[in-house]
Design an enzyme around this catalytic site. Structure first.
Site, PDB file in Angstrom:
ATOM      1  N   ASN A   9       0.872  -1.175   0.000  1.00 53.54           N
ATOM      2  CA  ASN A   9       0.000   0.000   0.000  1.00 53.54           C
ATOM      3  C   ASN A   9       0.912   1.228   0.000  1.00 53.54           C
ATOM      4  O   ASN A   9       1.511   1.550   1.020  1.00 53.54           O
ATOM      5  CB  ASN A   9      -0.884  -0.012   1.260  1.00 53.54           C
ATOM      6  N   TRP A  10       1.001   1.861  -1.164  1.00 51.53           N
ATOM      7  CA  TRP A  10       1.928   2.998  -1.287  1.00 51.53           C
ATOM      8  C   TRP A  10       1.429   4.244  -0.562  1.00 51.53           C
ATOM      9  O   TRP A  10       2.163   5.217  -0.448  1.00 51.53           O
ATOM     10  CB  TRP A  10       2.152   3.329  -2.769  1.00 51.53           C
ATOM     11  N   LYS A  11       0.185   4.235  -0.131  1.00 49.15           N
ATOM     12  CA  LYS A  11      -0.425   5.427   0.473  1.00 49.15           C
ATOM     13  C   LYS A  11      -0.221   6.635  -0.466  1.00 49.15           C
ATOM     14  O   LYS A  11      -0.157   6.455  -1.666  1.00 49.15           O
ATOM     15  CB  LYS A  11       0.143   5.697   1.868  1.00 49.15           C
ATOM     16  N   HIS A  95      -9.614   1.088   4.682  1.00 52.92           N
ATOM     17  CA  HIS A  95      -8.340   1.257   5.399  1.00 52.92           C
ATOM     18  C   HIS A  95      -8.581   2.187   6.600  1.00 52.92           C
ATOM     19  O   HIS A  95      -9.375   3.123   6.504  1.00 52.92           O
ATOM     20  CB  HIS A  95      -7.290   1.841   4.452  1.00 52.92           C
ATOM     21  N   GLU A  97      -6.987   4.580   7.708  1.00 53.20           N
ATOM     22  CA  GLU A  97      -6.768   6.013   7.420  1.00 53.20           C
ATOM     23  C   GLU A  97      -7.987   6.605   6.710  1.00 53.20           C
ATOM     24  O   GLU A  97      -8.305   7.781   6.882  1.00 53.20           O
ATOM     25  CB  GLU A  97      -5.471   6.181   6.600  1.00 53.20           C
ATOM     26  N   GLU A 167      -5.807  -5.247  10.334  1.00 56.01           N
ATOM     27  CA  GLU A 167      -4.812  -4.206  10.564  1.00 56.01           C
ATOM     28  C   GLU A 167      -5.128  -3.484  11.875  1.00 56.01           C
ATOM     29  O   GLU A 167      -5.949  -2.545  11.887  1.00 56.01           O
ATOM     30  CB  GLU A 167      -4.832  -3.188   9.420  1.00 56.01           C
ATOM     31  N   GLY A 173       1.878   2.076  10.673  1.00 57.76           N
ATOM     32  CA  GLY A 173       2.793   3.206  10.542  1.00 57.76           C
ATOM     33  C   GLY A 173       3.445   3.622  11.848  1.00 57.76           C
ATOM     34  O   GLY A 173       4.067   4.680  11.929  1.00 57.76           O
ATOM     35  N   SER A 212       2.970  -2.355  10.345  1.00 52.69           N
ATOM     36  CA  SER A 212       4.424  -2.343  10.585  1.00 52.69           C
ATOM     37  C   SER A 212       5.094  -3.682  10.278  1.00 52.69           C
ATOM     38  O   SER A 212       6.009  -4.106  10.991  1.00 52.69           O
ATOM     39  CB  SER A 212       4.726  -1.888  12.015  1.00 52.69           C
ATOM     40  N   GLY A 233       2.572  -1.280   4.283  1.00 55.13           N
ATOM     41  CA  GLY A 233       2.607   0.150   3.999  1.00 55.13           C
ATOM     42  C   GLY A 233       4.034   0.615   3.774  1.00 55.13           C
ATOM     43  O   GLY A 233       4.616   0.434   2.700  1.00 55.13           O
ATOM     44  N   GLY A 234       4.633   1.203   4.807  1.00 53.59           N
ATOM     45  CA  GLY A 234       5.955   1.825   4.697  1.00 53.59           C
ATOM     46  C   GLY A 234       6.994   0.960   4.000  1.00 53.59           C
ATOM     47  O   GLY A 234       7.720   1.443   3.121  1.00 53.59           O
TER      48      GLY A 234
HETATM   49  C1  PEP Z   1      -0.953   0.015   5.755  1.00 47.10           C
HETATM   50  O1  PEP Z   1      -0.831   1.125   5.251  1.00 47.10           O
HETATM   51  O2  PEP Z   1      -1.910  -0.704   5.479  1.00 47.10           O
HETATM   52  C2  PEP Z   1       0.063  -0.425   6.712  1.00 47.10           C
HETATM   53  C3  PEP Z   1      -0.053  -1.598   7.279  1.00 47.10           C
HETATM   54  O3  PEP Z   1       1.103   0.450   6.945  1.00 47.10           O
HETATM   55  P1  PEP Z   1       2.502   0.101   7.687  1.00 47.10           P
HETATM   56  O4  PEP Z   1       3.000  -1.190   7.101  1.00 47.10           O
HETATM   57  O5  PEP Z   1       3.386   1.261   7.358  1.00 47.10           O
HETATM   58  O6  PEP Z   1       2.215  -0.021   9.138  1.00 47.10           O
END
Ligand code: PEP
Length: 251
Positions: A9-11, A95, A97, A167, A173, A212, A233-234
């Site tokens: 997930n590039w956000k 999600h 966010e 999640e 994040g 994470s 994500g990251g």
């Molecule tokens: C996400 O954006 O779905 C996510 C899990 O982010 P991260 O891996 O950065 O926690």
């Protein structure tokens, strides 16, 4: 056998040059590995260039959101059929966010899930509790509500063509990952909840963990019996890290 999957997930990150560099490494390093195990969900403006780059590779792509509406005077929205025009396989729905910053409640999330499936996109339905909810001991109740609103609207059969991502909001994040046992406990709960409706669908449902995930902790998470891969994500923005996480899935 359940399908295993790693989705990036590039956000709201990236630009044309960075995306090109990121995808060059991912495409070459994942070439030859199993088909349809990997995907990236990218910002809308990059769908066309990502499609050009990833078509004829073993990496799928998708979006991070979709409108619940099919067409009309909805300025700024993007419909599921528009995502189809760019060859998307997946779309992330609900999600945390989106839920927390853009007011998407369980009903809106369910409408978006239905809109995505109506265009044959595979929704990646995100569920998860906040830290406050976990501390209050209502994690399972929250997840049950998130899941059941979708099942009540779309039917349990719809899960045959969907992916679920657990999640925990406190892990997204933040660098704080759920322990493998914490994640497994919720994954079993999700699978059992589906199982009360249809045991076969429960067994076949792909349930990803997100929050994470890094190259250093992916193996122990993916080794848990009910964790079928990850939503990343990251770490999906760092080519070597994403490739390492994808490789973990094959071990
Ligand atoms: C996400 O954006 O779905 C996510 C899990 O982010 P991260 O891996 O950065 O926690």
């Amino acid at each position: 056998m359940r399908k295993k999957l790693v989705v990036g997930n590039w956000k709201m990150y990236g630009n044309l040059i960075e995306n090109e560099q990121l995808l060059n490494t991912i495409v070459s390093d994942l070439a030859g590995l199993k088909i349809e195990q990997y995907a990236v969900c990218v910002p809308y403006p990059y769908l066309s260039s990502v499609q050009n780059k990833l078509k004829n590779t073993n990496i799928s792509w998708g979006a991070q959101n979709v409108s619940q509406y099919h067409k009309g005077a909805y300025t700024g929205e993007v419909s599921a059929s528009m995502l189809n025009d760019f060859g998307c396989t997946f779309v992330i729905i609900g999600h945390s966010e989106r839920r927390s910053f853009f007011g998407e409640n369980n009903d809106i999330v369910a409408e978006k899930y239905v809109a995505a499936q109506s265009e044959k996109l595979i929704p990646i339905l995100c569920v998860g509790e906040t830290l406050e909810q976990r501390d209050r001991g209502i994690t399972k109740q929250i997840i049950q509500e998130q899941l059941m609103t979708v099942i009540n609207k779309a039917g349990v059969e719809s899960l045959r063509k969907a992916v679920i991502a657990y999640e925990p909001v406190w892990a997204i994040g933040t660098g704080k990952t759920a322990t493998p046992n914490q994640a497994q406990e919720v994954h079993v709960f999700i699978r059992n909840s589906i199982g009360t409706q249809d045991i076969n669908i429960a067994k076949e449902s792909t349930i990803l963990y997100g929050g994470s995930v890094k190259a250093s902790n992916a193996a122990e998470l993916f080794a848990m019996p009910d964790i079928d891969g990850g939503l990343i994500g990251g770490a999906s923005l760092v080519a070597d890290d994403f490739v390492a996480i994808c490789n973990t899935l094959n071990n």
